[in-house]
Design a protein around this motif. Structure first.
Motif, PDB file in Angstrom:
ATOM      1  N   LYS A 169       0.849  -1.440   0.338  1.00 26.04           N
ATOM      2  CA  LYS A 169       0.149  -0.179  -0.224  1.00 26.04           C
ATOM      3  C   LYS A 169       0.989   1.292  -0.450  1.00 26.04           C
ATOM      4  O   LYS A 169       0.962   2.032  -0.726  1.00 26.04           O
ATOM      5  N   ASP A 170       1.571   1.572   1.104  1.00 23.74           N
ATOM      6  CA  ASP A 170       2.590   2.384   1.308  1.00 23.74           C
ATOM      7  C   ASP A 170       3.092   3.182  -0.376  1.00 23.74           C
ATOM      8  O   ASP A 170       3.417   3.623  -0.898  1.00 23.74           O
ATOM      9  N   ILE A 171       3.542   1.399  -0.702  1.00 21.67           N
ATOM     10  CA  ILE A 171       4.741   1.600  -2.249  1.00 21.67           C
ATOM     11  C   ILE A 171       3.901   2.411  -3.504  1.00 21.67           C
ATOM     12  O   ILE A 171       4.101   3.096  -4.234  1.00 21.67           O
ATOM     13  N   LEU A 172       2.756   1.716  -3.439  1.00 19.21           N
ATOM     14  CA  LEU A 172       1.711   2.039  -4.821  1.00 19.21           C
ATOM     15  C   LEU A 172       1.164   3.573  -4.391  1.00 19.21           C
ATOM     16  O   LEU A 172       1.077   4.211  -5.601  1.00 19.21           O
ATOM     17  N   THR A 173       0.615   3.570  -3.100  1.00 18.49           N
ATOM     18  CA  THR A 173       0.290   5.048  -2.691  1.00 18.49           C
ATOM     19  C   THR A 173       1.414   6.486  -3.468  1.00 18.49           C
ATOM     20  O   THR A 173       0.781   7.224  -4.183  1.00 18.49           O
ATOM     21  N   GLU A 174       2.671   6.005  -2.762  1.00 17.90           N
ATOM     22  CA  GLU A 174       3.381   7.134  -3.469  1.00 17.90           C
ATOM     23  C   GLU A 174       3.932   6.747  -4.857  1.00 17.90           C
ATOM     24  O   GLU A 174       3.817   7.686  -5.493  1.00 17.90           O
ATOM     25  N   SER A 175       3.268   5.778  -5.450  1.00 15.24           N
ATOM     26  CA  SER A 175       3.423   6.180  -7.332  1.00 15.24           C
ATOM     27  C   SER A 175       2.043   6.377  -7.146  1.00 15.24           C
ATOM     28  O   SER A 175       1.571   5.894  -9.201  1.00 15.24           O
ATOM     29  N   ASN A 176       1.435   7.059  -6.889  1.00 14.43           N
ATOM     30  CA  ASN A 176      -0.146   7.549  -6.919  1.00 14.43           C
ATOM     31  C   ASN A 176      -0.777   7.009  -7.720  1.00 14.43           C
ATOM     32  O   ASN A 176      -2.251   7.111  -8.575  1.00 14.43           O
ATOM     33  N   HIS A 177      -0.900   5.855  -6.944  1.00 12.89           N
ATOM     34  CA  HIS A 177      -2.128   5.023  -7.480  1.00 12.89           C
ATOM     35  C   HIS A 177      -3.321   4.317  -5.638  1.00 12.89           C
ATOM     36  O   HIS A 177      -2.767   4.900  -5.140  1.00 12.89           O
ATOM     37  N   ARG A 178      -4.127   4.840  -6.508  1.00 12.70           N
ATOM     38  CA  ARG A 178      -5.295   4.414  -5.116  1.00 12.70           C
ATOM     39  C   ARG A 178      -5.405   2.795  -4.819  1.00 12.70           C
ATOM     40  O   ARG A 178      -5.521   2.265  -5.410  1.00 12.70           O
ATOM     41  N   VAL A 179      -4.772   2.516  -3.077  1.00  7.03           N
ATOM     42  CA  VAL A 179      -4.839   0.858  -3.011  1.00  7.03           C
ATOM     43  C   VAL A 179      -6.123   1.172  -1.926  1.00  7.03           C
ATOM     44  O   VAL A 179      -6.189   2.015  -0.856  1.00  7.03           O
ATOM     45  N   CYS A 180      -5.762  -0.692  -1.573  1.00  9.24           N
ATOM     46  CA  CYS A 180      -7.282  -0.679  -0.956  1.00  9.24           C
ATOM     47  C   CYS A 180      -6.552  -2.187  -0.335  1.00  9.24           C
ATOM     48  O   CYS A 180      -6.312  -3.090  -1.275  1.00  9.24           O
ATOM     49  N   VAL A 181      -7.127  -2.616   0.916  1.00  8.90           N
ATOM     50  CA  VAL A 181      -6.370  -3.022   1.370  1.00  8.90           C
ATOM     51  C   VAL A 181      -7.381  -4.938   1.925  1.00  8.90           C
ATOM     52  O   VAL A 181      -8.162  -4.058   2.535  1.00  8.90           O
ATOM     53  N   ALA A 182      -7.601  -5.014   1.909  1.00 12.40           N
ATOM     54  CA  ALA A 182      -8.280  -6.243   2.188  1.00 12.40           C
ATOM     55  C   ALA A 182      -7.360  -7.885   2.641  1.00 12.40           C
ATOM     56  O   ALA A 182      -6.362  -8.276   1.780  1.00 12.40           O
ATOM     57  N   HIS A 183      -7.795  -8.206   3.777  1.00 14.36           N
ATOM     58  CA  HIS A 183      -6.628  -9.548   4.749  1.00 14.36           C
ATOM     59  C   HIS A 183      -7.519 -10.575   4.302  1.00 14.36           C
ATOM     60  O   HIS A 183      -6.801 -11.325   4.988  1.00 14.36           O
TER      61      HIS A 183
END
Length: 195
Positions: free
Chosen positions: A97-111
């Motif tokens: 999430k941290d890496i992809l957000t830095e690349s301007n992507h919107r990120v959701c997480v599911a476990h």
């Protein structure tokens, strides 16, 4: 069409026969509030232009259209796919999430697979970055259920169990999964796949 299909951006003329662009825009926004709208006009309609901007139009551009400018606006509006990261390891989820957000992507997480399915029912996701081996509902079963909800979603599978999951990975690739990456994850490889 907007009631039947999912669009990210609409290019709409302000002055049209019957219902004008502003009224159309209002109805479109009532159906799909998060759609981005670029209005176009060949006329000097200051009051309608201001109304379009007041209603939330992203931009009003003059005709004849500068196609390059229109393309730039669309790219700006659609930059950064919404990526759903699905992994039962919270540390992997946070790192991705941290890496992809830095690349301007919107990120959701599911476990879990179940949580991912619930998210996709409520949110438009473009890319699924999903672990192959998860408890209860594995990555392939989760992907197939999500694909029934959102047929346009792309999937990248990930696994640390290359040998153990080889058959499952082959089956996933036959089901239109776009790629499978192996752990330890190579972020550059993931970025190049996601785009």
């Amino acid at each position: 069409m907007i009631g039947e299909r999912d669009f990210d951006v609409a290019l709409m003329d302000i002055k049209m026969a019957g219902i004008n662009g502003i009224e159309t825009f209002k109805q479109v926004k009532s159906i799909k509030p998060d759609i981005k709208v670029i209005m176009m006009t060949a006329y000097s309609l200051d009051s309608l232009i201001q109304e379009a901007l007041d209603e939330g139009a992203y931009e009003v551009i003059a005709e004849p259209l500068d196609v390059q400018k229109v393309v730039e606006h669309i790219e700006e509006l659609t930059r950064g796919n919404c990526i759903l990261v699905v992994n039962d390891n919270p540390n992997i989820c946070k790192t991705l999430k941290d890496i992809l957000t830095e690349s301007n992507h919107r990120v959701c997480v599911a476990h879990s697979g179940k949580e991912a399915i619930e998210i996709v029912k409520e949110k438009q996701c473009d890319i699924l970055l999903i672990d192959v081996k998860m408890p209860i509902l594995n990555g392939l079963d989760t992907y197939l259920r999500i694909k029934n909800i959102n047929p346009n979603i792309s999937a990248v599978m990930m696994t640390a169990y290359r040998n153990e999951t080889e058959e499952l990975v082959e089956e996933e690739l036959k089901k239109n999964v776009c790629s499978c990456v192996f752990k330890p994850l190579n972020i550059d490889e993931i970025s190049s796949i996601i785009g």
